[in-house]
Scaffold this motif. Structure first.
Motif: not given
Length: 317
Positions: A197, A200, A203, A216-217, A219, A224, A226, A248, A251, A255, A258
């Protein structure tokens, strides 16, 4: 003998049901085809949110009841694995959510500063996130403390369990396809990636009901999470490197940090989808009463306690 129950299945639905029954005074044995840590539940991202589950009117009550239980368990997060986290459901609108939203007292529309990427709508809410590895162990401990036990045993048939105890609860998930048999139960394959993580704390999800690729991500204490994917009728459980790279990338578009996060692991699970959850009782040919509790799709965590309590009520009816 009259109080003995065999619960088939050691995922979150089976263990939660077993706990409710054992703490209610039943003598409970769980027959586990595989240990809890090898079930689909152990692979789950663990976010409380109804996803790929019907029928909506029943899901609402199950979800709200489960929310209330998890909110209490979150007061002991280190033991239960449950934490209350605020986050963002991208692409959602308040008017489009089901009646289960009444559990979310702080839910509101996201403002423009909170939205990500090209999304123009979203909702914010505080919901439970369950570290399923810790939670499944917690449920096992509660079951044992209440006098129940887990036996490594696969049922060849419902009647086999019914010959052992007068009450059976079928929580076999995807296994119900062959055990019942119920061809209406089908897999919806989900792949995810766990990374370190990068900081983050909230969520983030974008998962449309019929989409094959989701985002989705989440925590968790171990990293984390993904995601993800939702591929109907796919039975494979080996991670696909190309799919993982796509997860990846999706995400990271929302974000960015990541993209540089170290990958800790890959997971694949098969959600037990069905046109509607089967939660009902039937009398087996040998006379035992069987309560079916399966077909929860992508929302086993979300409805586990509500469904478990209703299953217990059906045994008393």
């Amino acid at each position: 003998m009259d109080s003995e129950v065999i619960v088939l299945g050691s995922g979150i639905i089976g263990l939660t049901t077993a706990v409710v029954l054992a703490e209610g005074g039943r003598r409970v044995t769980v027959w586990a085809r595989e240990p809890a840590e090898e079930t689909t539940s152990a692979v789950a991202g663990g976010l409380w949110w109804p996803y790929r589950i019907e029928p909506e009117h029943r899901v609402a009550d199950w979800s709200v009841r489960s929310f209330d239980v998890y909110a209490q368990q979150a007061e002991h997060a280190a033991v239960t694995g449950v934490r209350m986290r605020t986050g963002l459901q991208l692409g959602a609108e308040l008017a489009g959510l089901g009646p289960w939203r009444r559990a979310l007292r702080d839910m509101r529309a996201a403002n423009s500063a909170e939205l990500r990427g090209e999304y123009v709508t979203g909702v914010r809410a505080t919901v439970p996130i369950v570290d399923t590895g810790t939670h499944l162990a917690h449920l096992r401990d509660r079951l044992t403390a209440a006098g129940g036990r887990v036996e490594r045993r696969a049922a060849g048939s419902l009647d086999e369990a019914g010959r052992t105890a007068p009450y059976v609860v079928n929580c076999t998930g995807l296994g119900a396809r062959e055990l019942v048999p119920d061809p209406g139960v089908r897999p919806v394959q989900g792949q995810l990636v766990v990374v370190e993580n990068p900081g983050v704390e909230e969520w983030l999800v974008s998962a449309y009901k019929d989409a094959t690729a989701t985002l989705y991500a989440l925590p968790q204490p171990y990293g984390l999470v993904l995601g993800g994917t939702a591929v109907e009728d796919a039975w494979g459980t080996e991670p696909d490197p190309a799919v993982a790279a796509g997860i990846v990338a999706r995400c990271a578009a929302i974000v960015p940090e990541v993209a540089r996060a170290r990958v800790l692991g890959h997971r694949v699970g098969l959600r037990p989808a069905r046109p509607a959850v089967r939660l009902e009782a039937e009398r087996l040919p040998g006379g035992a009463l069987c309560v079916h509790n399966y077909g929860h799709g992508g929302a086993g965590v979300t409805v586990a306690w509500g469904c478990a309590e209703e299953a217990a009520e059906l045994l008393e009816a």
